[in-house]
Design a protein around this motif. Structure first.
Motif, PDB file in Angstrom:
ATOM      1  N   VAL A  46       0.845  -1.198   0.000  1.00 13.02           N
ATOM      2  CA  VAL A  46       0.000   0.000   0.000  1.00 13.02           C
ATOM      3  C   VAL A  46       0.883   1.251   0.000  1.00 13.02           C
ATOM      4  N   LEU A  47       1.888   1.288   0.890  1.00 11.68           N
ATOM      5  CA  LEU A  47       2.768   2.450   0.955  1.00 11.68           C
ATOM      6  C   LEU A  47       3.543   2.645  -0.345  1.00 11.68           C
ATOM      7  N   ARG A  48       3.974   1.547  -0.950  1.00 13.05           N
ATOM      8  CA  ARG A  48       4.691   1.648  -2.222  1.00 13.05           C
ATOM      9  C   ARG A  48       3.781   2.217  -3.313  1.00 13.05           C
ATOM     10  N   ALA A  49       2.537   1.747  -3.357  1.00 12.00           N
ATOM     11  CA  ALA A  49       1.589   2.250  -4.358  1.00 12.00           C
ATOM     12  C   ALA A  49       1.293   3.725  -4.126  1.00 12.00           C
ATOM     13  N   LEU A  50       1.183   4.133  -2.872  1.00 10.19           N
ATOM     14  CA  LEU A  50       0.924   5.538  -2.571  1.00 10.19           C
ATOM     15  C   LEU A  50       2.087   6.427  -2.997  1.00 10.19           C
ATOM     16  N   ARG A  51       3.290   5.845  -3.057  1.00 10.69           N
ATOM     17  CA  ARG A  51       4.450   6.597  -3.554  1.00 10.69           C
ATOM     18  C   ARG A  51       4.557   6.558  -5.067  1.00 10.69           C
ATOM     19  N   GLY A  52       3.624   5.851  -5.718  1.00 16.11           N
ATOM     20  CA  GLY A  52       3.629   5.764  -7.173  1.00 16.11           C
ATOM     21  C   GLY A  52       4.670   4.818  -7.725  1.00 16.11           C
ATOM     22  N   ARG A  53       5.074   3.826  -6.939  1.00 18.20           N
ATOM     23  CA  ARG A  53       6.095   2.894  -7.382  1.00 18.20           C
ATOM     24  C   ARG A  53       5.546   1.479  -7.461  1.00 18.20           C
ATOM     25  N   CYS A  54       6.178   0.671  -8.310  1.00 18.08           N
ATOM     26  CA  CYS A  54       5.832  -0.740  -8.445  1.00 18.08           C
ATOM     27  C   CYS A  54       7.101  -1.561  -8.190  1.00 18.08           C
ATOM     28  N   PRO A  55       7.001  -2.880  -8.017  1.00 16.68           N
ATOM     29  CA  PRO A  55       8.200  -3.682  -7.734  1.00 16.68           C
ATOM     30  C   PRO A  55       9.274  -3.553  -8.806  1.00 16.68           C
ATOM     31  N   GLY A  56       8.855  -3.431 -10.062  1.00 18.37           N
ATOM     32  CA  GLY A  56       9.829  -3.327 -11.139  1.00 18.37           C
ATOM     33  C   GLY A  56      10.670  -2.074 -11.087  1.00 18.37           C
ATOM     34  N   ASP A  57      10.200  -1.032 -10.397  1.00 18.62           N
ATOM     35  CA  ASP A  57      11.010   0.176 -10.279  1.00 18.62           C
ATOM     36  C   ASP A  57      12.306  -0.100  -9.530  1.00 18.62           C
ATOM     37  N   ASP A  58      12.235  -0.979  -8.518  1.00 19.32           N
ATOM     38  CA  ASP A  58      13.456  -1.334  -7.792  1.00 19.32           C
ATOM     39  C   ASP A  58      14.420  -2.096  -8.702  1.00 19.32           C
ATOM     40  N   LEU A  59      13.881  -2.988  -9.540  1.00 21.19           N
ATOM     41  CA  LEU A  59      14.728  -3.706 -10.487  1.00 21.19           C
ATOM     42  C   LEU A  59      15.380  -2.743 -11.476  1.00 21.19           C
ATOM     43  N   ALA A  60      14.582  -1.805 -11.987  1.00 24.44           N
ATOM     44  CA  ALA A  60      15.102  -0.859 -12.968  1.00 24.44           C
ATOM     45  C   ALA A  60      16.182   0.028 -12.371  1.00 24.44           C
ATOM     46  N   ASP A  61      16.070   0.308 -11.072  1.00 23.03           N
ATOM     47  CA  ASP A  61      17.074   1.150 -10.415  1.00 23.03           C
ATOM     48  C   ASP A  61      18.427   0.450 -10.287  1.00 23.03           C
ATOM     49  N   THR A  62      18.389  -0.896 -10.249  1.00 22.11           N
ATOM     50  CA  THR A  62      19.627  -1.621  -9.944  1.00 22.11           C
ATOM     51  C   THR A  62      20.152  -2.441 -11.105  1.00 22.11           C
ATOM     52  N   ALA A  63      19.296  -2.755 -12.088  1.00 27.46           N
ATOM     53  CA  ALA A  63      19.728  -3.652 -13.168  1.00 27.46           C
ATOM     54  C   ALA A  63      20.750  -2.974 -14.069  1.00 27.46           C
ATOM     55  N   ASP A  64      21.813  -3.699 -14.385  1.00 20.65           N
ATOM     56  CA  ASP A  64      22.856  -3.190 -15.268  1.00 20.65           C
ATOM     57  C   ASP A  64      22.557  -3.637 -16.699  1.00 20.65           C
ATOM     58  N   ILE A  65      21.497  -3.041 -17.269  1.00 20.45           N
ATOM     59  CA  ILE A  65      21.023  -3.427 -18.596  1.00 20.45           C
ATOM     60  C   ILE A  65      20.819  -2.163 -19.398  1.00 20.45           C
ATOM     61  N   PRO A  66      21.230  -2.129 -20.677  1.00 18.25           N
ATOM     62  CA  PRO A  66      21.090  -0.911 -21.472  1.00 18.25           C
ATOM     63  C   PRO A  66      19.645  -0.419 -21.553  1.00 18.25           C
ATOM     64  N   ASN A  67      19.483   0.877 -21.596  1.00 17.18           N
ATOM     65  CA  ASN A  67      18.166   1.480 -21.771  1.00 17.18           C
ATOM     66  C   ASN A  67      17.832   1.578 -23.246  1.00 17.18           C
ATOM     67  N   ILE A  68      16.559   1.426 -23.592  1.00 17.83           N
ATOM     68  CA  ILE A  68      16.065   1.784 -24.902  1.00 17.83           C
ATOM     69  C   ILE A  68      14.779   2.550 -24.706  1.00 17.83           C
ATOM     70  N   ASP A  69      14.405   3.318 -25.686  1.00 14.57           N
ATOM     71  CA  ASP A  69      13.156   4.078 -25.611  1.00 14.57           C
ATOM     72  C   ASP A  69      12.155   3.374 -26.501  1.00 14.57           C
ATOM     73  N   SER A  70      11.231   2.630 -25.901  1.00 14.29           N
ATOM     74  CA  SER A  70      10.299   1.821 -26.673  1.00 14.29           C
ATOM     75  C   SER A  70       8.888   2.323 -26.496  1.00 14.29           C
TER      76      SER A  70
END
Length: 434
Positions: free
Chosen positions: A406-430
């Motif tokens: 609930v607190l995470r949703a109220l902050r506008g975040r989802c579980p994948g945001d944590d992955l995106a913050d830490t994953a060492d994978i190239p970005n693309i604009d899709s």
């Protein structure tokens, strides 16, 4: 048993088999069959869950899974699709183990009347399963889509070969869907006839909200896709007659689903050789003679198992739109939906909160809670669930997990945001499909 008794038993078995499998002669007969097997009425007592995990190994560089290693790891719990001679034993608390085409391991719980029993026993079975896998250097991935490897099929069964052939005609999404995605699938009774339409409508209206709030697949095949749920983007793009949600406001869910089953393409058919079917043949076409041998109820059962809408009726209903979650966080979508469906007034309130964003499946998968309307609906829905949950389960880890969600949703975040913050994978604009 006397010869006479044995003959009578064989006759009864033959009679049962004849009743169980019959030739279908018309669309009306087939649609009536779909309605009878997919929508069963009764008090909404039971709940369950199916958990899928993509598996990773600690070897560097990463390399695809192989069937032999997976069969050895699962041992007596391996399904016969992976190891034909396996006894396919359930886990300690009754959960069964299956394997998806790309080697994703799935645990399917037995049905439960109480949420606390489900959580306790499924956690135990999952721990038992993961310990077996870890002994062979196999571990559950953190994402709902394979963040590194290309699609690679592990199971070579006729069914999956035929499905791959059919999906390859449409593009690359089919292989990604089959081999590189994983989900949490909460399961619920549909309820009495008076409950069915409300529960069906609410589960669909909740889809965009829960996709946005629980998205957990920002990467796929070695690239950041630009989607919060790359998994759901792939599923929705694959074959819309097979995977898209129904049109909002469908008057009769039962009749609508039966029509959908008839109009969807047949992508596999049992046979002595391969199961590949001619392209462009719907089940209605088959009934009309497009395939010379008329279909049976067994053929229709197989066809129904190849329909993948976000909410699939199967006697009970499978909610298929939630990304696989990290660790024990699979509990969150199960508990949230159980709480929202527990009382009619709560279900009605959740439906009302979701109406402004009903139908926004693609927006939810692409931008998640960055969309203000989806964020507002998620805050209302998670608050409703949090308020209703104490009636289902006492204080403890489940309530704590939901409170954090609930607190995470109220902050506008989802579980994948944590992955995106830490994953060492190239970005693309899709802006299109991953």
């Amino acid at each position: 048993m006397s010869p006479r008794a044995a003959a009578k038993a064989r006759k009864n078995e033959s009679s049962l088999a004849e009743r169980a499998v019959r030739v279908l002669r018309s669309r009306e007969e087939a649609e009536a069959y779909v309605a009878s097997v997919c929508f069963k009425h009764g008090p909404p007592r039971l709940l369950g869950v199916e958990l899928e995990w993509l598996l990773t190994r600690r070897a560097r560089p990463p390399h695809p899974l192989d069937a032999t290693t997976l069969a050895d790891a699962l041992g007596p719990h391996a399904p016969t699709s992976l190891a034909p001679d396996s006894p396919a034993l359930p886990l300690t608390f009754g959960s069964t183990v299956t394997v998806e085409p790309g080697g994703q391991v799935e645990l399917a719980s037995r049905p439960y009347e109480r949420l606390d029993n489900l959580v306790h026993e499924v956690r135990s079975d999952a721990a038992e399963l993961h310990a077996r896998l870890a002994s062979h250097d196999l571990y559950p991935g953190r994402s709902a889509a394979d963040p590194v490897l290309p699609a690679h099929r592990v199971l070579g069964t006729p069914r999956y070969t035929a499905m791959e052939t059919a999906f390859d005609r449409l593009g690359s999404e089919g292989r990604s869907m089959m081999c590189s995605t994983a989900a949490v699938q909460p399961c619920f009774d549909l309820g009495e006839r008076d409950d069915l339409e409300l529960r069906w409508t609410a589960l669909h209206a909740l889809g965009p909200v829960l996709i946005a709030a629980l998205a957990n697949s920002p990467t796929l095949h070695g690239r950041r896709t630009g989607w919060k749920s790359s998994r759901m983007a792939v599923w929705l793009a694959l074959d819309p007659p097979r995977t898209a949600p129904p049109e909002p406001g469908q008057a009769d869910p039962v009749a609508g689903y039966a029509r959908r089953a008839m109009d969807a393409g047949v992508i596999c058919r049992r046979g002595p050789g391969d199961w590949v079917t001619p392209p462009g043949v719907s089940f209605a076409d088959w009934l009309a003679g497009a395939i010379p041998v008329p279909p049976t109820t067994e053929d229709l059962d197989l066809h129904l198992s190849t329909l993948f809408p976000p909410v699939r009726p199967h006697g009970h209903v499978e909610v298929r739109y939630v990304d696989a979650q990290v660790g024990d966080e699979w509990v969150v979508p199960v508990a949230v939906l159980a709480a929202l469906l527990a009382e009619r007034k709560t279900t009605e309130a959740a439906l009302l909160a979701c109406l402004p964003v009903a139908g926004r499946w693609l927006d939810a998968a692409r931008v998640g809670l960055a969309d203000p309307a989806l964020a507002k609906a998620a805050a209302e829905v998670f608050t409703l669930a949090g308020d209703a949950l104490p009636a289902l389960i006492g204080p403890g880890p489940v309530r704590a997990l939901v409170s954090r969600a609930v607190l995470r949703a109220l902050r506008g975040r989802c579980p994948g945001d944590d992955l995106a913050d830490t994953a060492d994978i190239p970005n693309i604009d899709s802006g299109g499909t991953p």
